[in-house]
Design a protein around this motif. Structure first.
Motif: not given
Length: 214
Positions: A51-59
């Motif tokens: 949860y930063g400037p963009r919300t990203t998911l890494v998997y």
């Protein structure tokens, strides 16, 4: 046929950073069966959400590492695929009070500084590992300290899922003496020192620590 899964997750890693509006994350680890106390190498998959400037998911499910970004429609869109770390890097992220470092750790950090590595440390495990993973470069470490020889970060909830992701991107993760993913946890709150990132820097850390242990 229904199958059972064990899930370990840290819902808000870096919660102490919330009040100053720095990036935080969620970390998830998935095992087959109902026993979460397994070696990390048995994971079926792992992921984190940043949860930063963009919300990203890494998997990863063991076949490459992928990044998705949350868009304005509330959907995750693939933004990076088959993420790969370089063999070596130029970033280091050292956790813990330096005055409590053991001799091998002090010498390793001095070596990195003398060789032009750039200090990049936010105090958050997810954003710091994310930076190394996406830049493909560097090492994060939270070592054994004089007053906490087991380190700070928890093996089932933080270290195993991140080690799974980093290894699947071609990197390495170590306690300083053995691969993180080969440690079998004895209890859910078990902690370990960690060196995670590019293979060369992780191997160098092990070498510095091994010399001091002789």
């Amino acid at each position: 046929k229904l199958r059972q899964y064990a899930v370990c997750y840290d819902p808000l890693d870096g919660s102490s950073l919330v009040d100053v509006n720095l990036a935080v994350g969620t970390i998830v680890s998935i095992y087959s069966g109902n026993d979460p106390l397994q070696a990390g190498r048995n994971q079926m998959g792992a992921m984190y959400v940043l949860y930063g400037p963009r919300t990203t998911l890494v998997y990863s499910v063991g076949k490459g590492v992928y990044e998705f970004t949350l868009n304005s429609l509330g959907e995750y869109t693939l933004t990076r695929e088959n993420i790969v770390l370089k063999d070596h890097g130029n970033i280091y992220s050292p956790g813990g009070l330096r005055q409590k470092y053991l001799p091998g750790q002090r010498k390793f950090v001095s070596y990195l500084e003398d060789n032009g590595y750039k200090l990049r440390y936010s105090g958050g495990f997810v954003p710091d590992v994310n930076q190394i993973l996406l830049k493909g470069s560097g090492i994060f470490m939270y070592p054994a300290l004089s007053d906490s020889p087991e380190g700070k970060l928890r093996l089932p909830f933080e270290l195993n899922p991140m080690a799974f992701l980093i290894e699947n991107a071609g990197g390495a993760a170590s306690t300083g003496a053995m691969p993180i993913l080969d440690v079998v946890p004895e209890h859910l709150d078990q902690r370990c020192p960690v060196y995670i990132g590019c293979r060369r820097e992780v191997a160098m850390a092990e070498d510095f620590l091994a010399v001091e242990a002789r």
